[in-house]
Design a protein around this motif. Structure first.
Motif, mmCIF file in Angstrom:
data_model
loop_
_atom_site.group_PDB
_atom_site.id
_atom_site.type_symbol
_atom_site.label_atom_id
_atom_site.label_comp_id
_atom_site.label_asym_id
_atom_site.label_seq_id
_atom_site.Cartn_x
_atom_site.Cartn_y
_atom_site.Cartn_z
ATOM 1 N N UNK A 175 0.827 -1.209 0.000
ATOM 2 C CA UNK A 175 0.000 0.000 0.000
ATOM 3 C C UNK A 175 0.865 1.264 0.000
ATOM 4 N N UNK A 176 1.863 1.388 0.898
ATOM 5 C CA UNK A 176 2.734 2.575 0.815
ATOM 6 C C UNK A 176 3.448 2.699 -0.527
ATOM 7 N N UNK A 177 3.890 1.570 -1.098
ATOM 8 C CA UNK A 177 4.573 1.627 -2.393
ATOM 9 C C UNK A 177 3.652 2.180 -3.468
ATOM 10 N N UNK A 178 2.406 1.706 -3.495
ATOM 11 C CA UNK A 178 1.452 2.193 -4.491
ATOM 12 C C UNK A 178 1.175 3.680 -4.307
ATOM 13 N N UNK A 179 1.011 4.105 -3.071
ATOM 14 C CA UNK A 179 0.731 5.526 -2.796
ATOM 15 C C UNK A 179 1.901 6.413 -3.220
ATOM 16 N N UNK A 180 3.108 5.994 -2.842
ATOM 17 C CA UNK A 180 4.290 6.808 -3.152
ATOM 18 C C UNK A 180 4.500 6.886 -4.660
ATOM 19 N N UNK A 181 4.406 5.771 -5.342
ATOM 20 C CA UNK A 181 4.626 5.758 -6.792
ATOM 21 C C UNK A 181 3.570 6.579 -7.519
ATOM 22 N N UNK A 182 2.330 6.470 -7.078
ATOM 23 C CA UNK A 182 1.274 7.293 -7.677
ATOM 24 C C UNK A 182 1.569 8.772 -7.460
ATOM 25 N N UNK A 183 2.032 9.104 -6.252
ATOM 26 C CA UNK A 183 2.364 10.493 -5.958
ATOM 27 C C UNK A 183 3.525 11.015 -6.780
ATOM 28 N N UNK A 184 4.383 10.108 -7.261
ATOM 29 C CA UNK A 184 5.523 10.494 -8.095
ATOM 30 C C UNK A 184 5.169 10.536 -9.579
ATOM 31 N N UNK A 185 3.893 10.311 -9.882
ATOM 32 C CA UNK A 185 3.450 10.434 -11.263
ATOM 33 C C UNK A 185 3.432 9.154 -12.059
ATOM 34 N N UNK A 186 3.641 8.018 -11.414
ATOM 35 C CA UNK A 186 3.624 6.742 -12.124
ATOM 36 C C UNK A 186 2.187 6.278 -12.363
ATOM 37 N N UNK A 187 2.008 5.470 -13.399
ATOM 38 C CA UNK A 187 0.745 4.777 -13.631
ATOM 39 C C UNK A 187 0.847 3.433 -12.895
ATOM 40 N N UNK A 188 0.096 3.289 -11.801
ATOM 41 C CA UNK A 188 0.287 2.161 -10.893
ATOM 42 C C UNK A 188 -0.852 1.158 -11.025
ATOM 43 N N UNK A 189 -0.471 -0.122 -11.178
ATOM 44 C CA UNK A 189 -1.414 -1.237 -11.123
ATOM 45 C C UNK A 189 -0.983 -2.159 -9.991
ATOM 46 N N UNK A 190 -1.900 -2.455 -9.086
ATOM 47 C CA UNK A 190 -1.612 -3.367 -7.986
ATOM 48 C C UNK A 190 -2.265 -4.714 -8.267
ATOM 49 N N UNK A 191 -1.500 -5.800 -8.118
ATOM 50 C CA UNK A 191 -2.057 -7.149 -8.204
ATOM 51 C C UNK A 191 -1.890 -7.814 -6.844
ATOM 52 N N UNK A 192 -2.922 -8.541 -6.417
ATOM 53 C CA UNK A 192 -2.906 -9.137 -5.084
ATOM 54 C C UNK A 192 -3.627 -10.479 -5.118
ATOM 55 N N UNK A 193 -2.966 -11.529 -4.656
ATOM 56 C CA UNK A 193 -3.568 -12.870 -4.687
ATOM 57 C C UNK A 193 -4.835 -12.952 -3.849
ATOM 58 N N UNK A 194 -4.825 -12.286 -2.691
ATOM 59 C CA UNK A 194 -5.961 -12.355 -1.789
ATOM 60 C C UNK A 194 -7.110 -11.463 -2.236
ATOM 61 N N UNK A 195 -8.312 -11.867 -1.827
ATOM 62 C CA UNK A 195 -9.507 -11.081 -2.149
ATOM 63 C C UNK A 195 -10.438 -11.073 -0.934
ATOM 64 N N UNK A 196 -9.838 -10.854 0.243
ATOM 65 C CA UNK A 196 -10.634 -10.849 1.471
ATOM 66 C C UNK A 196 -11.112 -9.444 1.786
ATOM 67 N N UNK A 197 -11.776 -9.300 2.911
ATOM 68 C CA UNK A 197 -12.369 -8.008 3.272
ATOM 69 C C UNK A 197 -11.315 -6.919 3.432
ATOM 70 N N UNK A 198 -10.185 -7.284 4.052
ATOM 71 C CA UNK A 198 -9.121 -6.294 4.259
ATOM 72 C C UNK A 198 -8.541 -5.834 2.926
ATOM 73 N N UNK A 199 -8.299 -6.794 2.022
ATOM 74 C CA UNK A 199 -7.747 -6.453 0.705
ATOM 75 C C UNK A 199 -8.709 -5.563 -0.068
ATOM 76 N N UNK A 200 -9.991 -5.861 0.010
ATOM 77 C CA UNK A 200 -10.971 -5.040 -0.711
ATOM 78 C C UNK A 200 -11.024 -3.623 -0.162
#
Length: 473
Positions: free
Chosen positions: A20-45
């Motif tokens: 989550x911090x990596x995605x936030x920081x990269x987005x803030x730096x102007x990157x086009x960010x795609x996150x992939x995550x194996x889990x699909x539980x309540x916390x991940x959603x």
């Protein structure tokens, strides 16, 4: 703001503490960010929903990381993702680099022109968190702006990109994190010990050790190693360090020149003193270390070595160790009941940690068991046999420990509790009380993971402490 990320298509593998911090920081730096995550539980959603509000693309579920998202130019992975994942295979075939969150944090130091705080880094099979916390306490006692970060649970990305400025960071690094951190170059670093662990992830002991050894690469001032663990010294010998960087050992015995050690109950430094052939600097007393168990004294010496490499005074080492309070479930004295000490070391989830825990006491009623994760117990039991008054076994894989006790400590009475419900801990403590004599220590040092009976080792330790309190009620 670094221009290299603006407009770049970056895939972040995994959510959680690092993703989550990596995605936030990269987005803030102007990157086009795609996150992939194996889990699909309540916390991940919930995490996905927060990131999507920023404009980050998130894909959840087992198939999300089956291949490389279109246009990916860089992958930043959570440390736990195994190198044989299809996503990484696809990245290798496409020539796409893979960084860990630590690698990203290292490259982002000095963001917006701020001074980049040096890193004092620690790894090892056991003792990392305690050593890093001790180190942070010592650095703080020296008046330095610092924080304990990394695998300890505080994101390195948050530390290097946040508003607070630091003079130096105390960094805990796991073998997973080091695997994905190719350009890391610490001011100084320590490998505390090496024992088989996470071999299913690394593939072999050699690969595991090699990833641990990455922490020494490019060190500027000191590579701190464990004199009692030859493998850590070998990693220093193999490392490519900056000219002038020194190998500094720590030992529970009398230190040779260039080492830190113990002399008549005093922690002493013969590495960072003038004329170390003849002189030694007193740092602290053994009684300043909490708790003063042998392996924890080793942790304190490693922390002191890194602090001294950074120029910290002997007085700050002493004051920092005195101020340090260990986390729960790490050789925590719960209570004395009828002359018997009850000690919670639920964090001892493998044989290496349990060996150190058992070595801290002379006469022990040992509570052990849980999920063995492929471990064997013959060497552990053989080494501790003379210290054991009795043993109480719990958990799914307790038979493995019972069989090792039968082979190597047949004189030790064993209580085998044929239950894996959480209430078994109260019965275990009651049985341990029956076996114990005044002057003994009832020690919860399971040598196994907890998930067969408890959510985590914290819950297991809490159950032990609650059972002990019931004894004294």
């Amino acid at each position: 703001m670094p221009s290299e990320f603006r407009g770049k298509h970056v895939t972040v593998a995994g959510l959680g503490v690092s993703g989550v911090p990596a995605a936030r920081v990269l987005h803030g730096l102007g990157a086009h960010v795609t996150v992939v995550n194996d889990g699909d539980d309540e916390r991940a959603r919930a995490q996905a929903a927060d990131l999507e509000k920023l404009g980050v693309t998130v894909r959840l579920g087992a198939g999300s990381a089956a291949g490389l998202p279109e246009g990916t130019e860089l992958i930043v992975t959570a440390p736990g993702w195994k190198p044989d994942k299809p996503l990484f295979t696809a990245a290798r075939e496409a020539g796409v680099p893979v960084w860990g969150d630590v690698e990203l944090a290292w490259r982002l130091r000095g963001l917006d022109g701020r001074p980049a705080a040096p890193w004092l880094a620690v790894t090892g099979t056991n003792g990392k968190t305690t050593t890093v916390q001790m180190l942070a306490s010592i650095l703080g006692a020296a008046g330095l702006r610092t924080a304990a970060v990394g695998n300890i649970g505080v994101s390195l990305l948050d530390a290097v990109t946040g508003d607070e400025e630091y003079d130096v960071l105390a960094v805990e690094l796991s073998s997973y994190q080091l695997h994905w951190a190719s350009s890391l170059r610490a001011h100084s670093a320590a490998v505390l010990n090496l024992a088989p662990d996470h071999l299913d992830w690394h593939g072999s002991m050699e690969a595991y050790a090699a990833d641990k050894g990455r922490i020494y690469e490019g060190n500027r001032v000191a590579c701190v190693y464990n004199v009692a663990d030859k493998a850590t010294e070998n990693l220093v010998r193999e490392a490519d360090v900056e000219e002038g960087c020194r190998a500094v050992g720590f030992t529970l015995g009398t230190p040779a020149p260039g080492q830190l050690g113990v002399v008549e109950g005093i922690l002493v430094d013969r590495a960072f003193v003038e004329d170390r052939q003849k002189n030694a600097q007193e740092l602290a007393e053994i009684s300043d270390v909490n708790p003063p168990a042998p392996h924890n004294i080793a942790n304190a010496l490693a922390a002191a070595g890194l602090a001294r490499a950074f120029g910290v005074s002997a007085a700050a080492v002493r004051d920092g160790l005195r101020a340090f309070t260990p986390d729960a479930h790490r050789i925590a004295h719960v209570a004395d009941v009828d002359g018997v000490a009850y000690v919670d070391d639920s964090k001892a989830t493998n044989t290496h940690a349990t060996e150190a825990s058992l070595a801290a006491y002379e006469s022990i009623v040992w509570i052990a068991g849980g999920l063995a994760k492929g471990a064997t117990f013959d060497e552990l039991v053989a080494g501790a046999a003379k210290r054991l008054r009795g043993a109480v076994l719990i958990g799914a894989d307790r038979a493995l420990i019972r069989e090792a006790l039968a082979r190597h400590a047949p004189q030790v009475p064993v209580v085998d509790l044929d239950r894996t419900d959480t209430g078994a801990m109260l019965q275990a403590v009651q049985e341990a009380q029956r076996l114990a004599r005044p002057g003994d220590t009832v020690l919860l040092a399971p040598a196994c993971a907890s998930m067969d009976m408890f959510t985590n080792y914290n819950k297991r330790g809490d159950a032990f402490a609650e059972a002990v309190r019931e004894l004294g009620a």
